[in-house]
Every structure is written in structure tokens, then in C-alpha cells.
Scaffold this active site. Sequence first.
Site, PDB file in Angstrom:
ATOM      1  N   LYS A 205      -9.073  -8.056   0.402  1.00 38.53           N
ATOM      2  CA  LYS A 205      -8.612  -6.867   1.136  1.00 38.53           C
ATOM      3  C   LYS A 205      -8.883  -6.956   2.634  1.00 38.53           C
ATOM      4  O   LYS A 205      -9.668  -7.763   3.101  1.00 38.53           O
ATOM      5  CB  LYS A 205      -9.201  -5.611   0.498  1.00 38.53           C
ATOM      6  CG  LYS A 205      -8.448  -5.317  -0.809  1.00 38.53           C
ATOM      7  CD  LYS A 205      -8.603  -3.933  -1.318  1.00 38.53           C
ATOM      8  CE  LYS A 205      -7.669  -3.778  -2.533  1.00 38.53           C
ATOM      9  NZ  LYS A 205      -8.016  -2.630  -3.352  1.00 38.53           N
ATOM     10  N   ARG A 241     -11.493  -6.217 -10.159  1.00 31.65           N
ATOM     11  CA  ARG A 241     -10.073  -6.572 -10.107  1.00 31.65           C
ATOM     12  C   ARG A 241      -9.907  -7.645  -9.029  1.00 31.65           C
ATOM     13  O   ARG A 241     -10.118  -7.356  -7.855  1.00 31.65           O
ATOM     14  CB  ARG A 241      -9.251  -5.325  -9.773  1.00 31.65           C
ATOM     15  CG  ARG A 241      -7.762  -5.551  -9.736  1.00 31.65           C
ATOM     16  CD  ARG A 241      -7.030  -4.280  -9.330  1.00 31.65           C
ATOM     17  NE  ARG A 241      -5.607  -4.476  -9.312  1.00 31.65           N
ATOM     18  CZ  ARG A 241      -4.941  -5.030  -8.308  1.00 31.65           C
ATOM     19  NH1 ARG A 241      -5.590  -5.452  -7.226  1.00 31.65           N
ATOM     20  NH2 ARG A 241      -3.629  -5.168  -8.367  1.00 31.65           N
TER      21      ARG A 241
HETATM   22  N1  HH2 Z   1      -5.695  -2.561  -5.352  1.00 29.53           N
HETATM   23  C1  HH2 Z   1      -4.406  -2.942  -5.289  1.00 29.53           C
HETATM   24  C2  HH2 Z   1      -3.520  -2.614  -6.320  1.00 29.53           C
HETATM   25  N2  HH2 Z   1      -3.944  -1.953  -7.426  1.00 29.53           N
HETATM   26  N3  HH2 Z   1      -5.694  -0.930  -8.645  1.00 29.53           N
HETATM   27  C3  HH2 Z   1      -6.975  -0.554  -8.739  1.00 29.53           C
HETATM   28  N4  HH2 Z   1      -7.430   0.094  -9.829  1.00 29.53           N
HETATM   29  N5  HH2 Z   1      -7.880  -0.820  -7.734  1.00 29.53           N
HETATM   30  C4  HH2 Z   1      -7.509  -1.474  -6.597  1.00 29.53           C
HETATM   31  O1  HH2 Z   1      -8.373  -1.666  -5.709  1.00 29.53           O
HETATM   32  C5  HH2 Z   1      -6.143  -1.888  -6.461  1.00 29.53           C
HETATM   33  C6  HH2 Z   1      -5.241  -1.591  -7.523  1.00 29.53           C
HETATM   34  C7  HH2 Z   1      -3.923  -3.714  -4.109  1.00 29.53           C
HETATM   35  O2  HH2 Z   1      -3.960  -5.101  -4.348  1.00 29.53           O
HETATM   36  P1  HH2 Z   1      -2.717  -6.029  -4.799  1.00 29.53           P
HETATM   37  O3  HH2 Z   1      -2.232  -5.649  -6.169  1.00 29.53           O
HETATM   38  O4  HH2 Z   1      -3.116  -7.439  -4.694  1.00 29.53           O
HETATM   39  O5  HH2 Z   1      -1.608  -5.780  -3.743  1.00 29.53           O
HETATM   40  P2  HH2 Z   1      -0.297  -4.902  -3.792  1.00 29.53           P
HETATM   41  O6  HH2 Z   1      -0.639  -3.483  -4.056  1.00 29.53           O
HETATM   42  O7  HH2 Z   1       0.301  -5.120  -2.419  1.00 29.53           O
HETATM   43  O8  HH2 Z   1       0.565  -5.439  -4.900  1.00 29.53           O
END
Ligand code: HH2
Length: 262
Positions: A205, A241
Site C-alpha cells: 500500500k 491480505r
Molecule cells: N485492500 C484492497 C482491496 N480489498 N479488502 C480488505 N478486506 N482489506 C483491504 O485492505 C483491501 C481489500 C486494495 O488492494 P488491491 O486489491 O490490491 O487493489 P485494488 O483495490 O486496486 O484492486
Amino acid sequence: MGVVNVTPDSFSDGGRYLDHAAALAHARRLITEGADILDIGGESTRPHAEPVSQADEIARVVPLIEAIRRDSSIPISIDTMKPAVARAAVAAGAGLWNDVTALGFAPDSMATAAELGCEVVLMHMRGEPATMQDDPRYDDVVAEVRAFLSARAEAAMAAGVPRKRILLDPGIGFGKALEHNLQLLRNLDQIADLGFSVVLGVSRKRFVRSIDPSAAEASDRLGGSLAAALWGADHGASILRVHDVRETVQALKVWKALKTPT
Ligand code: HH2
């Protein structure tokens, strides 16, 4: 919890696994590397991400969930804010609904979660993905996030989701400046004290770059991600995660060995 994003625009791996075969190969790799859960997402939640239609999101995630289910019994989580996507994902074999809006996006989210009988991750987000990083402010970020999560858990239970199926997540990076993220991590025990399992997403992040400006690219942030993950494990998180499963599993093994007195 290993992340599989079937999106063209996720902040750390957007576009890499949009193709079904590539996403499936990635999912299989994360299983081999030691993931206990796979979190499948078909819509990016990063700031200024393009919204995705329900039909497109289902078309991205359902064939992948079905394919994973054909050769693995690993628990699958669906990362979506849309009840129809959660419903389709659970029908395909997902057992956990990971909702960054804490079942607040649609009027029927709570009822759908209760009906599906799946586990739910209720995450805190201030505002909406498009604008959430525009100068977020809190009087007391830890107290406010804790009160929000507690209220959403109560609402989910009132809607019929059993207490033992509810997990909470402070939502690192979702409408939070660096100091808010740090306060939440420092005081994660106060979220864990609510009595629900805590999910933590710190992997790759932006706060890592705020601390180490040389980590401009998401893929440069492994060291910071591992440091924050272990901190989280030490302060009440029970599910991490992450994108880098192999490295996180190894870090956790060393951490556990150090914590186990001989
Ligand atoms: N962070 C992201 C997405 N989903 N869900 C939970 N429960 N907690 C988190 O911290 C969280 C999440 C963001 O990360 P990522 O999926 O890699 O990116 P994007 O939302 O751009 O797909």
C-alpha cells in the site's frame, strides 16, 4: 489470504491477471506458496478506479472461482461491494464475502449476506474510492473506525448474520492519511478487542511509499509490507491480505518460531 485481482487497473497488479488462464495460474501459485484463503476481486477499489458493471464483474470472477474449485478446496473470498456478484460467487464456491463498504453499498447487502450464510469481512472506508484520499480527516481515527465497525457488526447481526461469521478490517489506505494508517496499526488491539477476527490489508500500500519515498512502484514495497504484516500479526490480526504469499508465509514462520518459547 492471497490476492487475485482479475482487473485491468488494480494498483499493484492491474492487468496482469485479467486473462482467465493467467489468473488461474496465479491462484494455483498462491496455493502452492501457502495461502490459506484466496481473495478474488473483479473491481479495483483504488482511488479513481473505473467502475465495473455487475455483469462484467461476474464474468471476470465466476469462471475463475469455478476453475479453482475444480482442483482445490481452499476457502475462497469474493472481494466485491455488489450483492449480485457475491451471490454468483457463493454459488460458484466462495464462502466469504469481503466487502470494502461493510455491506453498505446496496440496500439489500445485509439481507443478502444473511441469506447466503457466508462469512463476511466488514471493512472501514471513509468516503468512496474516487475521492477517499482527498484530505481525509478524523478527530480520533481509532475511536471512529472502532465505533463504525462495531455498529456495522451489530447491524449485520440484527439482519441475521451470525456473530461467528463476522470479521472486521480497519481498511488501511481507504480514506486515511499516513498518520491515520499508523494510528490504526499502532492501536490494532483496540479493533481486535471488539471480539471478532481481524483482517488486515497492508500489502504494497501507498503508506509504505509515504514512509520510504524510494518505493514508488507497488512492487518496490515488499519490505514495508512484511514489516507491517508482522506488526499486525503481533497486534491482533488473524488474517493478512497479501500479494506476496511466499514471502509473507516465510516471515510468519520466523515470527511464530520466535514467539514460541523452547
Ligand atoms: N485492500 C484492497 C482491496 N480489498 N479488502 C480488505 N478486506 N482489506 C483491504 O485492505 C483491501 C481489500 C486494495 O488492494 P488491491 O486489491 O490490491 O487493489 P485494488 O483495490 O486496486 O484492486
